[in-house]
Each structure stands twice: as structure tokens, then as C-alpha cells.
Design an enzyme around this catalytic site. Structure first.
Site, PDB file in Angstrom:
ATOM      1  N   THR A   1     -78.091  13.730  61.378  1.00 19.61           N
ATOM      2  CA  THR A   1     -77.767  13.459  62.785  1.00 19.61           C
ATOM      3  C   THR A   1     -77.207  12.040  62.839  1.00 19.61           C
ATOM      4  O   THR A   1     -77.931  11.081  62.564  1.00 19.61           O
ATOM      5  CB  THR A   1     -79.034  13.535  63.657  1.00 19.61           C
ATOM      6  OG1 THR A   1     -79.608  14.827  63.512  1.00 19.61           O
ATOM      7  CG2 THR A   1     -78.694  13.280  65.119  1.00 19.61           C
TER       8      THR A   1
ATOM      9  N   LYS B   1     -75.163  18.307  69.356  1.00 20.54           N
ATOM     10  CA  LYS B   1     -76.546  17.933  69.034  1.00 20.54           C
ATOM     11  C   LYS B   1     -77.074  16.876  70.020  1.00 20.54           C
ATOM     12  O   LYS B   1     -78.172  17.008  70.562  1.00 20.54           O
ATOM     13  CB  LYS B   1     -76.579  17.395  67.591  1.00 20.54           C
ATOM     14  CG  LYS B   1     -77.832  16.661  67.190  1.00 20.54           C
ATOM     15  CD  LYS B   1     -78.895  17.550  66.650  1.00 20.54           C
ATOM     16  CE  LYS B   1     -80.181  16.783  66.396  1.00 20.54           C
ATOM     17  NZ  LYS B   1     -81.287  17.574  65.979  1.00 20.54           N
TER      18      LYS B   1
ATOM     19  N   LYS C   1     -84.073   8.072  68.520  1.00 16.65           N
ATOM     20  CA  LYS C   1     -82.816   7.947  67.753  1.00 16.65           C
ATOM     21  C   LYS C   1     -81.703   8.764  68.425  1.00 16.65           C
ATOM     22  O   LYS C   1     -80.598   8.265  68.651  1.00 16.65           O
ATOM     23  CB  LYS C   1     -83.037   8.449  66.317  1.00 16.65           C
ATOM     24  CG  LYS C   1     -81.763   8.493  65.499  1.00 16.65           C
ATOM     25  CD  LYS C   1     -81.925   9.201  64.166  1.00 16.65           C
ATOM     26  CE  LYS C   1     -80.540   9.394  63.545  1.00 16.65           C
ATOM     27  NZ  LYS C   1     -80.567  10.080  62.258  1.00 16.65           N
TER      28      LYS C   1
HETATM   29  P1  NAD Z   1     -85.797  11.298  55.459  1.00 12.63           P
HETATM   30  O1  NAD Z   1     -85.848   9.826  55.685  1.00 12.63           O
HETATM   31  O2  NAD Z   1     -87.033  12.043  55.099  1.00 12.63           O
HETATM   32  O3  NAD Z   1     -84.694  11.614  54.304  1.00 12.63           O
HETATM   33  C1  NAD Z   1     -83.509  10.898  54.110  1.00 12.63           C
HETATM   34  C2  NAD Z   1     -83.311  10.766  52.591  1.00 12.63           C
HETATM   35  O4  NAD Z   1     -82.056  10.159  52.323  1.00 12.63           O
HETATM   36  C3  NAD Z   1     -84.386   9.892  51.934  1.00 12.63           C
HETATM   37  O5  NAD Z   1     -85.045  10.646  50.921  1.00 12.63           O
HETATM   38  C4  NAD Z   1     -83.582   8.726  51.351  1.00 12.63           C
HETATM   39  O6  NAD Z   1     -84.100   8.228  50.124  1.00 12.63           O
HETATM   40  C5  NAD Z   1     -82.219   9.368  51.158  1.00 12.63           C
HETATM   41  N1  NAD Z   1     -81.136   8.405  51.040  1.00 12.63           N
HETATM   42  C6  NAD Z   1     -80.846   7.347  51.863  1.00 12.63           C
HETATM   43  N2  NAD Z   1     -79.746   6.719  51.403  1.00 12.63           N
HETATM   44  C7  NAD Z   1     -79.324   7.380  50.289  1.00 12.63           C
HETATM   45  C8  NAD Z   1     -78.257   7.202  49.373  1.00 12.63           C
HETATM   46  N3  NAD Z   1     -77.381   6.204  49.505  1.00 12.63           N
HETATM   47  N4  NAD Z   1     -78.144   8.081  48.354  1.00 12.63           N
HETATM   48  C9  NAD Z   1     -79.026   9.096  48.191  1.00 12.63           C
HETATM   49  N5  NAD Z   1     -80.070   9.307  49.020  1.00 12.63           N
HETATM   50  C10 NAD Z   1     -80.217   8.459  50.054  1.00 12.63           C
HETATM   51  O7  NAD Z   1     -85.109  11.920  56.767  1.00 12.63           O
HETATM   52  P2  NAD Z   1     -85.143  13.462  57.241  1.00 12.63           P
HETATM   53  O8  NAD Z   1     -86.296  13.676  58.142  1.00 12.63           O
HETATM   54  O9  NAD Z   1     -84.931  14.333  56.043  1.00 12.63           O
HETATM   55  O10 NAD Z   1     -83.835  13.480  58.165  1.00 12.63           O
HETATM   56  C11 NAD Z   1     -82.513  13.495  57.611  1.00 12.63           C
HETATM   57  C12 NAD Z   1     -81.522  13.596  58.754  1.00 12.63           C
HETATM   58  O11 NAD Z   1     -81.794  14.790  59.513  1.00 12.63           O
HETATM   59  C13 NAD Z   1     -81.591  12.441  59.752  1.00 12.63           C
HETATM   60  O12 NAD Z   1     -80.284  12.113  60.155  1.00 12.63           O
HETATM   61  C14 NAD Z   1     -82.416  12.993  60.899  1.00 12.63           C
HETATM   62  O13 NAD Z   1     -82.133  12.379  62.130  1.00 12.63           O
HETATM   63  C15 NAD Z   1     -81.987  14.452  60.873  1.00 12.63           C
HETATM   64  N6  NAD Z   1     -82.986  15.390  61.456  1.00 12.63           N
HETATM   65  C16 NAD Z   1     -84.303  15.285  61.133  1.00 12.63           C
HETATM   66  C17 NAD Z   1     -85.226  16.190  61.684  1.00 12.63           C
HETATM   67  C18 NAD Z   1     -86.692  16.112  61.345  1.00 12.63           C
HETATM   68  O14 NAD Z   1     -87.490  16.788  62.029  1.00 12.63           O
HETATM   69  N7  NAD Z   1     -87.103  15.346  60.344  1.00 12.63           N
HETATM   70  C19 NAD Z   1     -84.775  17.199  62.547  1.00 12.63           C
HETATM   71  C20 NAD Z   1     -83.404  17.303  62.829  1.00 12.63           C
HETATM   72  C21 NAD Z   1     -82.513  16.385  62.260  1.00 12.63           C
END
Ligand code: NAD
Length: 295
Positions: A93, A168, A243
Site C-alpha cells: 500500500t 485502496k 497510514k
Molecule cells: P512488514 O513490515 O511485515 O513486511 C515488509 C517487509 O519488507 C519486511 O520483512 C522488510 O524486511 C521488507 N523490506 C523492506 N525493505 C526491503 C528491501 N529493500 N528489500 C527487501 N525487503 C525489504 O509489512 P506487512 O504487514 O507485510 O505489509 C506490507 C505492505 O502491505 C505494506 O505496504 C502494508 O501497508 C500493506 N498491507 C498490510 C496489511 C496487514 O494487515 N499487515 C493489510 C493490507 C496491506
């Protein structure tokens, strides 16, 4: 079987990559954090030494990262290493402007691209029941849809570049506002001596009916599966709602749209987070409106 690269194996990306393996695809993945790589490896995901190494043989690349700056930096890093014609899908997102920049970067390298953010949370990521809101060309959508269906249940093509992110943030702005409205009604009912169940029975079959009330009721009792029955454990964390509301406000400002209730919702969720409740479910904002914390 398609060769897929997956970058970002966090709470969402790890199980999503696992579902692609389960569907029979060959997945090569990368994350910066060892624990995320280990958890994904247990689901059968192949772990590469770098993002560039992960994408070397990919026909499709999926990124699932925290914010726009991460997506732009990862796409800039990997695009010189992918074959022309590769499809890049970003399911994070992020702000609409960064999403459109990412599409432009992909086009410069002769690649197809989609912005495809999701709703459904970590439960949906594990169960492969996510909803994908997709922006990009029809050609890119046709190539991406069969892979997205392995991670989700509903895939909606919302139009051109950035329109998935637009859908979204518009949806989540409605959700943030409607949850506050439902919470205010319960708080007022409490003051007036009206029971939660009585308000629910009336409003859920009247014009006050909405998802925040009937599926995700912010008080315990009427909807037994809602986080209110589980001490407001997420669910959908207040920090993530904040966010998304901030993204909607940035977009509204850039586009010149008036969204006064969205702005108020962003302020209220900002307060909820400042109270130390960012990790609680967003429906826990009812306690802020009552003037007390979750505990
Ligand atoms: P998270 O923080 O658990 O995962 C993000 C991952 O990206 C981490 O493991 C981090 O190490 C990795 N990362 C960051 N920079 C990187 C790079 N340069 N190279 C490789 N890996 C890298 O977050 P999440 O909960 O998995 O959410 C991911 C996305 O999905 C976000 O944008 C969030 O807003 C969206 N989202 C989350 C949810 C939820 O319920 N968690 C629901 C809908 C959307």
C-alpha cells in the site's frame, strides 16, 4: 509453472509467496530480515542472496514492501536485472504518486507493471482470500491475473497506472470514517442508557447499517468474531489505518479534493496512535471516544 520472484517477505509477503509455491509456481525470493527469510523458506519459498539474484530468471516479480520509497528503490535496483517484457506487480500500500513513478520506471525498461494493493489482512494473506485492487494496462492485467488468483479471491481491474492504490485509499477512507461514526453512536447510546444489543438490532437493519457495524462491531457481544470480543487485538491495526488515512489526505491535497471527514478521521487515528494504541485494532478507537485507553 511460472518463475516468480518475490521481494518483501513480511507479515503479508511471506504467506503470499507461500501460496504461490502451493499453487505449483517456482518462487525465488528476498528480504532484508533473516527471520522473514527463514519463515518463508519453511513454506517452500526459495531464498536468493539479493533482490537482483531473485529476479534473474523471473517472468513475474511481486513486491510487498512498507512504503513508496522502498518500492521505488527496489524497482530501480532490480529493473536493470530483469528481462524485457517481465511483469512487475507491486502489492504494497503506497502513495499514488510513487505508484505512478514505479509504472514509469518499468516502462523505461520495457517491462509491464501493475499496482495491486490488497485488503483482507494477514488472515487473507494466509488463506489466499485477499482482494486485489489493480491498476495498469489490460495487457499487464491479463498476464498478472492468473497469478493474483493464487493469492486472492477477488481481483478487480480499477483502470490505468495508480488506480489500484487510488481504490485502496478511497475504500479505507470510507472505512476509517464509518468506524468512527459507528463508535460515536455506541458511545452516545451508552450515555443515553441504550444497550449495545438494542442499538445493534435497530441500526443493523436500518439506514445506519454498514460493514463497521454488522461485520466488525466495535463493542463486544453483537458480532462475536469482531476484535472487540478479543481485547481489540488486530485484525487491522490502528497504525495501518493511520497510514492509509495519511495516504488519502496526501492524495486529496495533490488532487485538490475536499475530504473534511477523511481529514478528521486521520487526526483522530493520529491521537489513537499517540495514545500508544497503534498496535491495537482500529475499532479500539471507541475507547478514545469514551476518553479512556483499551486496558
Ligand atoms: P512488514 O513490515 O511485515 O513486511 C515488509 C517487509 O519488507 C519486511 O520483512 C522488510 O524486511 C521488507 N523490506 C523492506 N525493505 C526491503 C528491501 N529493500 N528489500 C527487501 N525487503 C525489504 O509489512 P506487512 O504487514 O507485510 O505489509 C506490507 C505492505 O502491505 C505494506 O505496504 C502494508 O501497508 C500493506 N498491507 C498490510 C496489511 C496487514 O494487515 N499487515 C493489510 C493490507 C496491506
Amino acid at each position: 509453472m511460472t518463475n516468480i520472484a518475490f521481494i518483501g517477505l513480511g507479515n503479508m509477503g511471506g504467506p503470499m509467496a507461500g501460496n504461490l509455491v502451493k499453487a505449483g509456481h517456482n518462487v525465488s525470493a528476498f528480504d532484508l530480515v533473516q527471520a522473514s527469510k527463514d519463515a518463508a523458506a519453511e513454506l517452500g519459498v526459495g531464498i536468493a542472496g539479493s533482490a537482483k539474484e531473485a529476479v534473474a530468471d523471473a517472468e513475474i516479480v511481486v513486491t510487498m514492501l512498507p512504503a513508496g520509497k522502498h518500492v521505488l528503490s527496489v524497482w530501480a535496483d532490480i529493473l536493470p536485472a530483469v528481462k524485457p517484457g517481465t511483469l512487475l506487480i507491486d502489492s504494497s500500500t503506497i502513495d499514488v504518486e510513487s505508484a505512478r513513478k514505479a509504472h514509469a520506471l518499468a516502462e523505461e525498461h520495457g517491462c509491464l507493471s501493475l499496482d495491486a494493493p490488497v485488503s483482507g489482512g494477514t488472515g487473507g494473506a494466509k488463506a489466499a482470500t485477499l482482494t486485489f485492487m489493480v491498476g495498469g494496462s489490460a495487457k499487464a492485467f491479463d498476464k498478472g491475473e492468473p497469478v493474483l488468483t493464487k493469492m486472492g479471491r477477488k481481483i478487480v481491474h480499477c483502470g490505468g497506472a495508480g488506480n489500484g492504490q487510488a481504490a485502496k485509499i478511497c475504500n479505507n477512507m470510507v472505512l476509517g470514517i464509518s468506524m468512527i461514526g459507528v463508535c460515536e453512536a455506541f458511545v452516545l447510546a451508552e450515555k443515553l442508557g441504550l444497550s449495545h444489543q438494542a442499538l445493534f438490532d435497530v441500526a443493523s437493519t436500518s439506514s445506519g447499517q454498514c460493514w463497521s457495524l454488522t461485520t466488525y462491531c466495535p463493542v463486544p457481544g453483537p458480532v462475536p468474531t469482531s476484535p472487540a470480543n478479543n481485547e481489540y487485538k488486530p485484525g487491522f491495526a490502528s497504525a495501518l489505518m493511520l497510514k492509509d488515512l495519511k495516504l488519502s489526505q496526501e492524495a486529496a491535497q495533490a488532487a485538490g479534493a475536499s475530504t473534511p471527514l477523511g481529514a478528521a478521521a486521520a487526526q483522530l487515528f493520529g491521537l489513537h496512535n499517540a495514545w500508544g494504541e497503534g498496535g491495537a485494532d482500529f475499532s479500539g478507537i471507541i475507547n478514545l471516544l469514551r476518553g479512556r485507553g483499551t486496558a
